[in-house]
Design a protein around this motif. Structure first.
Motif, PDB file in Angstrom:
ATOM      1  N   ALA A 286     -46.978 -31.934  42.789  1.00  0.00           N
ATOM      2  CA  ALA A 286     -47.068 -33.740  42.436  1.00  0.00           C
ATOM      3  C   ALA A 286     -45.633 -33.757  42.020  1.00  0.00           C
ATOM      4  O   ALA A 286     -45.081 -35.049  42.255  1.00  0.00           O
ATOM      5  CB  ALA A 286     -48.002 -33.655  41.117  1.00  0.00           C
ATOM      6  N   PRO A 287     -44.814 -33.114  41.420  1.00  0.00           N
ATOM      7  CA  PRO A 287     -43.402 -33.597  41.138  1.00  0.00           C
ATOM      8  C   PRO A 287     -42.525 -33.872  42.174  1.00  0.00           C
ATOM      9  O   PRO A 287     -41.771 -34.870  42.149  1.00  0.00           O
ATOM     10  CB  PRO A 287     -42.747 -32.247  40.315  1.00  0.00           C
ATOM     11  N   GLN A 288     -42.974 -33.143  43.531  1.00  0.00           N
ATOM     12  CA  GLN A 288     -42.132 -33.758  44.590  1.00  0.00           C
ATOM     13  C   GLN A 288     -42.801 -35.144  44.923  1.00  0.00           C
ATOM     14  O   GLN A 288     -41.945 -36.076  45.445  1.00  0.00           O
ATOM     15  CB  GLN A 288     -42.496 -32.767  45.847  1.00  0.00           C
ATOM     16  N   TRP A 289     -43.902 -35.180  44.920  1.00  0.00           N
ATOM     17  CA  TRP A 289     -44.537 -36.538  45.385  1.00  0.00           C
ATOM     18  C   TRP A 289     -43.828 -37.844  44.511  1.00  0.00           C
ATOM     19  O   TRP A 289     -43.727 -38.934  45.019  1.00  0.00           O
ATOM     20  CB  TRP A 289     -45.882 -36.374  45.213  1.00  0.00           C
ATOM     21  N   ILE A 290     -43.775 -37.515  43.103  1.00  0.00           N
ATOM     22  CA  ILE A 290     -43.077 -38.570  42.274  1.00  0.00           C
ATOM     23  C   ILE A 290     -42.038 -38.728  42.652  1.00  0.00           C
ATOM     24  O   ILE A 290     -41.361 -40.075  42.721  1.00  0.00           O
ATOM     25  CB  ILE A 290     -43.370 -37.948  40.941  1.00  0.00           C
ATOM     26  N   ARG A 310     -55.031 -29.379  35.335  1.00  0.00           N
ATOM     27  CA  ARG A 310     -53.789 -28.956  35.567  1.00  0.00           C
ATOM     28  C   ARG A 310     -52.657 -30.006  36.262  1.00  0.00           C
ATOM     29  O   ARG A 310     -51.462 -29.869  35.771  1.00  0.00           O
ATOM     30  CB  ARG A 310     -53.773 -27.630  36.701  1.00  0.00           C
ATOM     31  N   LEU A 311     -53.002 -30.856  37.026  1.00  0.00           N
ATOM     32  CA  LEU A 311     -52.233 -32.003  37.443  1.00  0.00           C
ATOM     33  C   LEU A 311     -51.841 -32.760  36.201  1.00  0.00           C
ATOM     34  O   LEU A 311     -50.709 -33.124  36.258  1.00  0.00           O
ATOM     35  CB  LEU A 311     -53.139 -32.771  38.421  1.00  0.00           C
ATOM     36  N   SER A 312     -52.870 -33.335  35.519  1.00  0.00           N
ATOM     37  CA  SER A 312     -52.410 -34.135  34.248  1.00  0.00           C
ATOM     38  C   SER A 312     -51.540 -33.503  33.278  1.00  0.00           C
ATOM     39  O   SER A 312     -50.469 -34.009  33.023  1.00  0.00           O
ATOM     40  CB  SER A 312     -53.656 -34.351  33.665  1.00  0.00           C
ATOM     41  N   ALA A 313     -51.706 -32.142  33.205  1.00  0.00           N
ATOM     42  CA  ALA A 313     -50.783 -31.450  32.128  1.00  0.00           C
ATOM     43  C   ALA A 313     -49.365 -31.216  32.890  1.00  0.00           C
ATOM     44  O   ALA A 313     -48.649 -31.354  32.141  1.00  0.00           O
ATOM     45  CB  ALA A 313     -51.251 -29.904  31.941  1.00  0.00           C
ATOM     46  N   SER A 314     -49.385 -31.125  33.970  1.00  0.00           N
ATOM     47  CA  SER A 314     -47.831 -30.989  34.632  1.00  0.00           C
ATOM     48  C   SER A 314     -47.096 -32.173  34.785  1.00  0.00           C
ATOM     49  O   SER A 314     -45.989 -32.182  34.766  1.00  0.00           O
ATOM     50  CB  SER A 314     -48.173 -30.342  36.286  1.00  0.00           C
ATOM     51  N   LEU A 315     -47.982 -33.276  34.625  1.00  0.00           N
ATOM     52  CA  LEU A 315     -47.083 -34.656  34.582  1.00  0.00           C
ATOM     53  C   LEU A 315     -47.006 -35.087  33.324  1.00  0.00           C
ATOM     54  O   LEU A 315     -46.665 -36.371  33.253  1.00  0.00           O
ATOM     55  CB  LEU A 315     -47.940 -35.499  35.515  1.00  0.00           C
TER      56      LEU A 315
END
Length: 315
Positions: A286-290, A310-315
């Motif tokens: 997800a960081p790449q996509w952002i 996990r996605l929510s926590a990572s962002l």
């Protein structure tokens, strides 16, 4: 200002939910049929509500209704009446909206869908392609053609039912060909002028729709439509997403939405999956996509509430 734009002003990126069928199967709902996850609307609507609630609890901002394959002709094909089909489509919206209300009850400070400070919670009415009705994998090929009026006739009533039920916007999702997208956008503009939708495509490769249309060209064709509030891709492999975002950005300045599969490989002919060979996850990528330009991120087939957590926590 669109609903998506307002929500992004409160929180960015926004988290979209994950797979419905995968979670229904865990709840012992049979999805191995032409109706796929929509069969739960007949046999276990409470399970649909439970899945929606699990994604809100995991951190999702947007729930997508269980109507991807729920349309009146599909229900009629298994012997239900048109009236029964309409009730089931409305029920699908109601289960998502009720799940949102139940989740809000845990925290009265959460934002109402109409705007305000805090965490946005939205319900998007899924409008799957005509290819999903065919139940032969055509949403991954785009190998079907109807006249503009035929596409509109197919989609109109489901859109009307979902709008009347109170969804916040439509999700025109897993769209494989531009002919159908043009018809949907025309229908939205002419018959649902107060409504908005996102459009997310299924892909042949990271630069083309399943029908061969260049992705940047497809995005550019939608850029001028004010009722289209986001453009993106879904139900695609993880490794296609970054390049796809860059191509979409070449054609539009609108928010970009991506919700790929979990990395497992789907075989439409046998309706089976091969496990993810890369081991990469939504949270890792997800960081790449952002960085590439996405601002709405979630999961499609085979993703779970744990993936969204996990996605929510990572962002």
């Amino acid at each position: 200002m669109s609903t998506i734009t307002k929500a992004l002003a409160a929180q960015s990126p926004l988290i979209v939910d994950g797979a419905m069928a995968t979670e229904l199967e865990k709840r012992r709902v049979d999805t191995a049929n032409e109706l796929w996850s929509a069969m739960a609307l007949i046999h276990d609507p409470q399970a649909v509500r439970s899945v929606h609630l699990s994604y809100f609890e995991a951190g999702a901002n947007i729930a997508i209704t269980d109507t991807y394959q729920a349309n009146i002709p599909a229900f009629e094909r298994i012997g239900l009446s048109a009236a029964e089909a309409r009730q089931l489509i409305s029920a699908a919206a109601r289960e998502a909206l009720t799940a949102r209300d139940a989740y809000r009850a845990f925290d009265p400070g959460l934002e109402a869908a109409s705007g305000g400070p805090g965490r946005p919670l939205l319900v998007a009415g899924s409008i799957g392609p005509y290819g999903a009705f065919l139940a032969d994998g055509s949403e991954y090929t785009g190998a079907y053609t109807l006249a503009d009026a035929q596409y509109r006739d197919f989609h109109r009533e489901r859109m009307r039912i979902l709008a009347d039920a109170g969804v916040d916007l439509f999700a025109f999702e897993t769209m494989p060909n531009m002919g159908e997208v043009r018809a949907l956008v025309g229908l939205l503009a002419e018959e649902f002028p107060g409504r908005e939708a996102w459009v997310s495509f299924s892909l042949h490769d990271d630069g083309h729709l399943c029908d061969g249309t260049p992705l940047e060209e497809a995005a550019a064709k939608l850029d001028g439509f004010v009722q289209i509030s986001a453009i993106g891709v879904n139900c695609v492999p993880l490794d296609m997403v970054t390049a796809a975002i860059r191509r979409i950005r070449m054609g539009t300045s609108k928010p970009i939405i991506v919700y790929p599969n979990n990395g497992d490989i789907y075989h439409p002919d046998t309706k089976t999956w091969t496990p993810n060979p890369s081991g990469l996850s939504l949270a890792q990528l997800a960081p790449q996509w952002i960085a590439a330009g996405a601002s709405l991120i979630g999961g499609c087939c085979r993703t779970t509430p744990e993936d969204i957590r996990r996605l929510s926590a990572s962002l």
